[in-house]
Design a protein around this motif. Structure first.
Motif, mmCIF file in Angstrom:
data_model
loop_
_atom_site.group_PDB
_atom_site.id
_atom_site.type_symbol
_atom_site.label_atom_id
_atom_site.label_comp_id
_atom_site.label_asym_id
_atom_site.label_seq_id
_atom_site.Cartn_x
_atom_site.Cartn_y
_atom_site.Cartn_z
ATOM 1 N N ASP A 98 0.814 -1.208 0.000
ATOM 2 C CA ASP A 98 0.000 0.000 0.000
ATOM 3 C C ASP A 98 0.852 1.265 0.000
ATOM 4 O OD1 ASP A 98 -2.409 -1.348 -0.023
ATOM 5 O OD2 ASP A 98 -2.472 -1.503 2.175
ATOM 6 N N ASN A 99 2.061 1.175 0.526
ATOM 7 C CA ASN A 99 2.893 2.368 0.595
ATOM 8 C C ASN A 99 4.372 1.984 0.632
ATOM 9 O OD1 ASN A 99 3.616 1.838 3.471
ATOM 10 N ND2 ASN A 99 1.438 2.325 3.804
ATOM 11 N N GLY A 100 5.214 3.009 0.536
ATOM 12 C CA GLY A 100 6.644 2.793 0.513
ATOM 13 C C GLY A 100 7.196 2.220 1.794
ATOM 14 N N ASP A 101 6.582 2.546 2.925
ATOM 15 C CA ASP A 101 7.057 2.032 4.210
ATOM 16 C C ASP A 101 6.933 0.507 4.276
ATOM 17 O OD1 ASP A 101 5.858 4.864 6.141
ATOM 18 O OD2 ASP A 101 7.771 4.508 5.126
ATOM 19 N N GLU A 102 5.812 -0.009 3.748
ATOM 20 C CA GLU A 102 5.635 -1.463 3.739
ATOM 21 C C GLU A 102 6.699 -2.132 2.874
ATOM 22 O OE1 GLU A 102 1.745 -2.537 2.530
ATOM 23 O OE2 GLU A 102 0.729 -1.645 4.249
ATOM 24 N N PHE A 103 6.965 -1.530 1.707
ATOM 25 C CA PHE A 103 7.972 -2.115 0.823
ATOM 26 C C PHE A 103 9.356 -2.043 1.452
ATOM 27 C CE2 PHE A 103 9.770 -3.707 -2.922
ATOM 28 C CZ PHE A 103 10.894 -2.955 -3.234
ATOM 29 N N LEU A 104 9.674 -0.936 2.127
ATOM 30 C CA LEU A 104 10.979 -0.795 2.769
ATOM 31 C C LEU A 104 11.156 -1.835 3.872
ATOM 32 C CD1 LEU A 104 13.567 0.885 2.824
ATOM 33 C CD2 LEU A 104 12.478 2.386 4.490
ATOM 34 N N THR A 105 10.080 -2.125 4.630
ATOM 35 C CA THR A 105 10.142 -3.163 5.657
ATOM 36 C C THR A 105 10.401 -4.527 5.025
ATOM 37 O OG1 THR A 105 8.603 -1.929 7.064
ATOM 38 C CG2 THR A 105 8.869 -4.260 7.536
ATOM 39 N N TYR A 106 9.707 -4.796 3.924
ATOM 40 C CA TYR A 106 9.921 -6.054 3.200
ATOM 41 C C TYR A 106 11.377 -6.172 2.745
ATOM 42 C CZ TYR A 106 10.013 -9.092 -0.928
ATOM 43 O OH TYR A 106 10.355 -10.032 -1.853
ATOM 44 N N ALA A 107 11.916 -5.096 2.155
ATOM 45 C CA ALA A 107 13.297 -5.111 1.665
ATOM 46 C C ALA A 107 14.275 -5.386 2.791
ATOM 47 C CB ALA A 107 13.628 -3.778 0.984
ATOM 48 N N THR A 108 14.038 -4.776 3.951
ATOM 49 C CA THR A 108 14.927 -4.974 5.096
ATOM 50 C C THR A 108 14.901 -6.416 5.577
ATOM 51 O OG1 THR A 108 14.540 -2.683 5.780
ATOM 52 C CG2 THR A 108 15.476 -4.171 7.426
ATOM 53 N N LEU A 109 13.708 -7.007 5.642
ATOM 54 C CA LEU A 109 13.585 -8.384 6.111
ATOM 55 C C LEU A 109 14.240 -9.372 5.141
ATOM 56 C CD1 LEU A 109 9.884 -8.332 7.393
ATOM 57 C CD2 LEU A 109 11.947 -8.441 8.793
ATOM 58 N N VAL A 110 14.018 -9.163 3.839
ATOM 59 C CA VAL A 110 14.524 -10.109 2.839
ATOM 60 C C VAL A 110 16.047 -10.099 2.771
ATOM 61 C CG1 VAL A 110 14.644 -10.580 0.358
ATOM 62 C CG2 VAL A 110 12.442 -10.126 1.444
ATOM 63 N N THR A 111 16.634 -8.923 2.864
ATOM 64 C CA THR A 111 18.087 -8.809 2.640
ATOM 65 C C THR A 111 18.912 -8.995 3.906
ATOM 66 O OG1 THR A 111 17.964 -6.383 2.904
ATOM 67 C CG2 THR A 111 17.745 -7.276 0.669
ATOM 68 N N GLN A 112 18.287 -9.385 4.997
ATOM 69 C CA GLN A 112 19.026 -9.528 6.260
ATOM 70 C C GLN A 112 20.065 -10.647 6.197
ATOM 71 O OE1 GLN A 112 16.168 -9.950 9.403
ATOM 72 N NE2 GLN A 112 16.201 -7.775 9.909
ATOM 73 N N THR A 113 19.720 -11.781 5.592
ATOM 74 C CA THR A 113 20.637 -12.928 5.562
ATOM 75 C C THR A 113 20.615 -13.571 4.178
ATOM 76 O OG1 THR A 113 18.944 -14.534 6.229
ATOM 77 C CG2 THR A 113 20.156 -13.400 7.994
ATOM 78 N N PRO A 114 21.708 -14.215 3.786
ATOM 79 C CA PRO A 114 21.731 -14.932 2.501
ATOM 80 C C PRO A 114 20.667 -16.014 2.409
ATOM 81 C CG PRO A 114 23.965 -14.646 3.343
ATOM 82 C CD PRO A 114 23.035 -14.218 4.437
ATOM 83 N N THR A 115 20.338 -16.633 3.545
ATOM 84 C CA THR A 115 19.317 -17.691 3.545
ATOM 85 C C THR A 115 17.962 -17.134 3.140
ATOM 86 O OG1 THR A 115 20.495 -18.897 5.290
ATOM 87 C CG2 THR A 115 18.178 -19.443 4.936
ATOM 88 N N ARG A 116 17.606 -15.977 3.725
ATOM 89 C CA ARG A 116 16.323 -15.365 3.373
ATOM 90 C C ARG A 116 16.282 -14.964 1.902
ATOM 91 N NH1 ARG A 116 14.200 -11.475 8.323
ATOM 92 N NH2 ARG A 116 13.952 -13.112 9.877
#
Length: 503
Positions: free
Chosen positions: A424-442
């Motif tokens: 719905d907004n950029g904040d949601e996408f930024l949270t997603y990006a942070t979670l995905v890129t935290q570890t190589p496994t993710r």
């Protein structure tokens, strides 16, 4: 104290021995900044540099055993390390006498060992101070085969055996040409910077064999900077699960997709991933104008191989988005939409065409550039600037959906991928990006998930290739960095309001 001694000694050691130690330790940025920040040290080095260069240039028969030459050689190496530091490079650049000596030594044709080392360091200093351009010859574009990738390998010469092993594994498996100095050049390779710089400029992708030797090599650091300035695709190759590169490398290349041998996966599996990343360039070559990525930063006489640029103050200006409206997300600050309509594609196969990109930030677009992007006559909608367009979009939509889609288009990501998400907004996408890129496994797990979703929804012949996912992950990492940077900027910036005229 050694410099002030008549014999240039202090205790049991000569000044050349102290300088040689500093030259070796100076490859570490933290140590370098520690000792040159001491009161009077930098000024002392500059004075001695000028003094001993004067002595060297007065003697036409300079030899390696000459004390002046030994001192100069160490000082050139130290100043090469200092020139990488932006806080000190300006002071060096403004010292005309210093620059004259460096330019003079950079053209010295002596084969003496120490003079050759001084020449190499002098060229490195001039490159770091943006006073030398090394790849001004026209780009060789005779190879028009879209399936022919040009890969260049950058490595430390202390890791030659490791590099030879890598080259042997790549042999016969790369659809194209692999450029490496021990195949393409004659030794000593360090003296062929112009050819190495040209190879970086001409290639599609740079493979960097990143080790401790690599990060402590000033020549390798120069190659990284050269590739980064030309927006080259970079694939770092690490050895072992424990090694982490130096800070300077992370700053320059930290967002690039890398491979790591000796990290639990078999070498063959890692090699397959590396080959996929290398060959990802093939598809990009079919979609982009190659001259864009190969464009030299400065347009000078194209017939020259090396040209000196007259020192002058250079100001780097970054656009700042006004804070008068809540539109200052990291995406909007660097938004560069392409000249295409944004049509809904939820029920059809998405358009994956990649049009020409306007390289300027939206807020810097002129009225003519806006009309070209919107493909509307001025009688229908007249916007005075890119900033006015951003304000107008937010007033109409009151959400970030168009902003997010622009971000996907800017980063050359397909509509297949965009339509999978429902942010719905950029904040949601930024949270997603942070979670995905935290570890190589993710990162690995998310690739499998997205690939499956796209396959089930669209059933395309080539579902979500690895190269696009690598581009997606890189873009998200850069977005996170911009978000962290923008959060530290004061929100009290004021500018004149943008004009928006609707008729």
């Amino acid at each position: 104290q050694a410099f002030n001694s008549s014999q240039f000694n202090c205790g049991l050691y000569n000044v050349t021995e102290y300088l040689a130690g500093l030259a070796k330790l100076g490859v570490n940025d933290k140590f370098l900044l520690y000792f040159i920040s001491k009161d009077g040290i930098l000024d002392l080095f500059i004075r001695k540099f000028l003094e001993f260069n004067t002595s060297c240039t007065r003697n036409d028969n300079v030899e390696s055993t000459d004390l002046n030459t030994l001192i100069c050689a160490s000082l050139y190496t130290i100043f090469w390390s200092i020139s990488f530091q932006s806080d000190y490079s300006t002071k060096l650049k403004e010292n005309n006498e210093f620059i004259e000596f460096v330019q003079q030594v950079s053209t010295n044709e002596s084969t003496d060992e120490n003079i050759v080392a001084m020449k190499r360091a002098a060229k490195g200093i001039l490159f770091n101070l943006d006073l030398i351009q090394t790849d001004l010859q026209p780009i060789d574009d005779t190879d028009t085969d879209d399936d022919h990738v040009k890969a260049m390998i950058s490595y430390a010469h202390k890791d030659t055996k490791l590099c030879q092993t890598l080259v042997s594994k790549l042999e016969g498996r790369v659809r194209g040409d692999v450029w490496v100095d021990f195949i393409k050049l004659q030794p000593p390779y360090e003296d062929d910077w112009e050819e190495i710089a040209c190879a970086i400029t001409q290639c599609d992708v740079v493979l960097m064999l990143v080790t401790e030797n690599y990060c402590t090599s000033k020549s390798c650091r120069r190659e990284v900077i050269h590739a980064d300035k030309r927006n080259k695709r970079i694939i770092p190759i690490y050895q072992g699960k424990e090694y982490q590169p130096e800070d300077w490398f992370e700053i320059r290349v930290g967002s690039a997709t890398f491979v790591r041998f000796g990290d639990g996966k078999s070498d063959e599996k890692v090699m397959e991933t590396l080959l996929n990343l290398i060959h990802a360039t093939d598809k990009r070559k079919r979609s982009f104008n190659k001259t864009t990525s190969h464009e030299a930063p400065t347009s000078i006489n194209q017939q020259q191989t090396v040209a000196y640029i007259v020192p002058s103050p250079v100001l780097s200006v970054s656009p700042v988005l006004p804070r008068t409206q809540p539109i200052s997300s990291p995406m909007m600050e660097n938004l560069r939409p392409q000249a295409m309509r944004f049509e809904s594609t939820s029920d059809t196969t998405p358009n994956q065409s990649l049009p020409t990109i306007n390289r300027k930030p939206v807020e810097q677009w002129t009225n003519a550039e806006l009309l070209n992007f919107l493909q509307l006559p001025p009688t229908m909608l007249d916007l005075s600037s890119g900033q006015a367009a951003l304000t107008y979009i937010r007033l109409l939509t009151n959400d970030d959906s168009l902003e997010i889609k622009c971000w996907f288009r800017q980063n050359l990501l397909s509509d297949y991928l965009f339509n999978i998400f429902t942010f719905d907004n950029g904040d949601e996408f930024l949270t997603y990006a942070t979670l995905v890129t935290q570890t190589p496994t993710r990162i690995d797990v998310e690739y499998d998930r997205l690939k499956s979703l796209i396959q089930n929804r669209y059933n395309p012949q080539d579902p979500f290739a690895l190269d696009e996912y690598a581009r997606f992950v890189n873009a998200m990492k850069k977005l996170i960095i911009r978000s962290q940077s923008s959060s530290s900027i004061s929100s009290h910036t004021t500018e004149e309001p943008a004009q928006c005229t609707i008729s």
